[in-house]
Design a protein around this motif. Structure first.
Motif, PDB file in Angstrom:
ATOM      1  N   ALA A  35      10.321  49.713  63.866  1.00 45.45           N
ATOM      2  CA  ALA A  35       9.952  50.361  62.705  1.00 45.45           C
ATOM      3  C   ALA A  35      10.182  49.509  61.677  1.00 45.45           C
ATOM      4  O   ALA A  35       9.146  49.209  60.589  1.00 45.45           O
ATOM      5  CB  ALA A  35      10.815  51.681  62.491  1.00 45.45           C
ATOM      6  N   GLY A  36      11.173  48.561  61.529  1.00 42.20           N
ATOM      7  CA  GLY A  36      11.310  47.679  60.394  1.00 42.20           C
ATOM      8  C   GLY A  36       9.901  46.662  60.312  1.00 42.20           C
ATOM      9  O   GLY A  36       9.779  46.166  59.385  1.00 42.20           O
ATOM     10  N   GLN A  37       9.826  46.261  61.505  1.00 44.46           N
ATOM     11  CA  GLN A  37       8.677  45.111  61.728  1.00 44.46           C
ATOM     12  C   GLN A  37       7.218  45.936  60.944  1.00 44.46           C
ATOM     13  O   GLN A  37       6.604  45.448  60.711  1.00 44.46           O
ATOM     14  CB  GLN A  37       8.493  44.545  63.170  1.00 44.46           C
ATOM     15  N   LEU A  38       7.056  47.231  61.469  1.00 45.17           N
ATOM     16  CA  LEU A  38       5.880  47.856  61.130  1.00 45.17           C
ATOM     17  C   LEU A  38       5.872  48.105  59.474  1.00 45.17           C
ATOM     18  O   LEU A  38       4.996  47.825  59.000  1.00 45.17           O
ATOM     19  CB  LEU A  38       5.844  49.288  61.772  1.00 45.17           C
ATOM     20  N   ALA A  65      10.485  52.067  69.846  1.00 47.80           N
ATOM     21  CA  ALA A  65      11.250  53.034  69.078  1.00 47.80           C
ATOM     22  C   ALA A  65      12.948  52.852  69.519  1.00 47.80           C
ATOM     23  O   ALA A  65      13.143  52.517  70.595  1.00 47.80           O
ATOM     24  CB  ALA A  65      10.916  54.566  69.478  1.00 47.80           C
ATOM     25  N   GLY A  66      13.576  53.150  68.575  1.00 49.07           N
ATOM     26  CA  GLY A  66      15.106  53.001  68.810  1.00 49.07           C
ATOM     27  C   GLY A  66      15.677  52.387  67.628  1.00 49.07           C
ATOM     28  O   GLY A  66      15.721  53.278  66.716  1.00 49.07           O
ATOM     29  N   ALA A  67      16.203  51.097  67.312  1.00 55.12           N
ATOM     30  CA  ALA A  67      16.992  50.741  66.303  1.00 55.12           C
ATOM     31  C   ALA A  67      15.704  50.451  65.331  1.00 55.12           C
ATOM     32  O   ALA A  67      14.554  50.196  65.733  1.00 55.12           O
ATOM     33  CB  ALA A  67      17.792  49.580  66.601  1.00 55.12           C
ATOM     34  N   LEU A  84      18.571  56.244  63.689  1.00 55.85           N
ATOM     35  CA  LEU A  84      18.092  57.515  62.722  1.00 55.85           C
ATOM     36  C   LEU A  84      16.996  57.111  61.926  1.00 55.85           C
ATOM     37  O   LEU A  84      16.054  57.765  61.565  1.00 55.85           O
ATOM     38  CB  LEU A  84      19.232  58.359  62.147  1.00 55.85           C
ATOM     39  N   TYR A  85      16.991  56.051  61.210  1.00 58.76           N
ATOM     40  CA  TYR A  85      16.007  55.422  60.167  1.00 58.76           C
ATOM     41  C   TYR A  85      14.699  55.173  61.035  1.00 58.76           C
ATOM     42  O   TYR A  85      13.788  55.551  60.660  1.00 58.76           O
ATOM     43  CB  TYR A  85      16.620  54.084  59.497  1.00 58.76           C
ATOM     44  N   SER A  86      14.721  54.660  62.354  1.00 61.34           N
ATOM     45  CA  SER A  86      13.764  54.584  63.133  1.00 61.34           C
ATOM     46  C   SER A  86      12.964  55.781  63.542  1.00 61.34           C
ATOM     47  O   SER A  86      11.786  55.980  63.371  1.00 61.34           O
ATOM     48  CB  SER A  86      14.048  53.712  64.151  1.00 61.34           C
ATOM     49  N   ALA A  87      13.878  56.849  63.893  1.00 64.86           N
ATOM     50  CA  ALA A  87      13.376  57.928  64.304  1.00 64.86           C
ATOM     51  C   ALA A  87      12.493  58.663  63.271  1.00 64.86           C
ATOM     52  O   ALA A  87      11.447  59.250  63.467  1.00 64.86           O
ATOM     53  CB  ALA A  87      14.385  58.929  65.064  1.00 64.86           C
ATOM     54  N   ARG A  88      13.103  58.588  62.113  1.00 74.12           N
ATOM     55  CA  ARG A  88      12.648  59.185  61.088  1.00 74.12           C
ATOM     56  C   ARG A  88      11.278  58.370  60.493  1.00 74.12           C
ATOM     57  O   ARG A  88      10.309  59.169  60.002  1.00 74.12           O
ATOM     58  CB  ARG A  88      13.508  59.162  59.761  1.00 74.12           C
TER      59      ARG A  88
END
Length: 154
Positions: A35-38, A65-67, A84-88
């Protein structure tokens, strides 16, 4: 049957190569990008991000998905927040709730609880070479799976 290729590095060239291969091969799926890379990709190259997002929505690109990002050095609380940030992020951006944590092996007795508290059902860990149950400190357990992927640059 689909062939899954893994994106093993975060670089604009590798992402463009993966997109070209997805366009060229109907039965190919790519997994990669946290998620952070996206989020970073969207800031760096919004057009390329849109292409990746399109493939995520079409279930041709399976993100990690995960961290929030690849890290095996987070505290327990840091890892829970990261998950949780990733899931959101995936829920807000793509309307998808991923049920499988994908990441690196964490040497942490609380990993099964962290996976469970982040609402994942199982984990795929890069460093594992077999599927097994991982038992946590207080009896929680998480199914850790092994999958075979090929590097997208091969």
């Amino acid at each position: 049957m689909s062939k899954i290729a893994g994106l093993n590095e975060f670089s604009i060239e590798a992402i463009k190569d993966a997109i070209q291969k997805l366009d060229a091969f109907d039965n190919l799926k790519v997994n990669g990008l946290y998620a952070g890379q996206l989020n970073e990709l969207e800031a760096i190259d919004p057009v390329l991000y849109a292409q990746v997002a399109e493939n995520i929505k079409a279930d041709k690109w399976i993100p990690f998905a995960g961290a929030w990002t690849k890290s095996d050095e987070l505290s327990e609380i840091g890892l829970i927040k990261s998950c949780l940030y990733s899931a959101r992020y995936f829920l807000d951006r793509f309307g998808k709730k991923y049920r499988v944590f994908h990441g690196v092996k964490l040497y942490n007795d609380l990993f099964p609880q962290i996976v469970y508290s982040s609402l994942f059902d199982a984990a795929v860990l890069d460093s594992e070479n077999e599927s097994k149950w991982l038992h946590g400190a207080d009896g929680f357990r998480t199914l850790v799976m092994h999958t075979d992927t090929d590097d997208v640059t091969d």
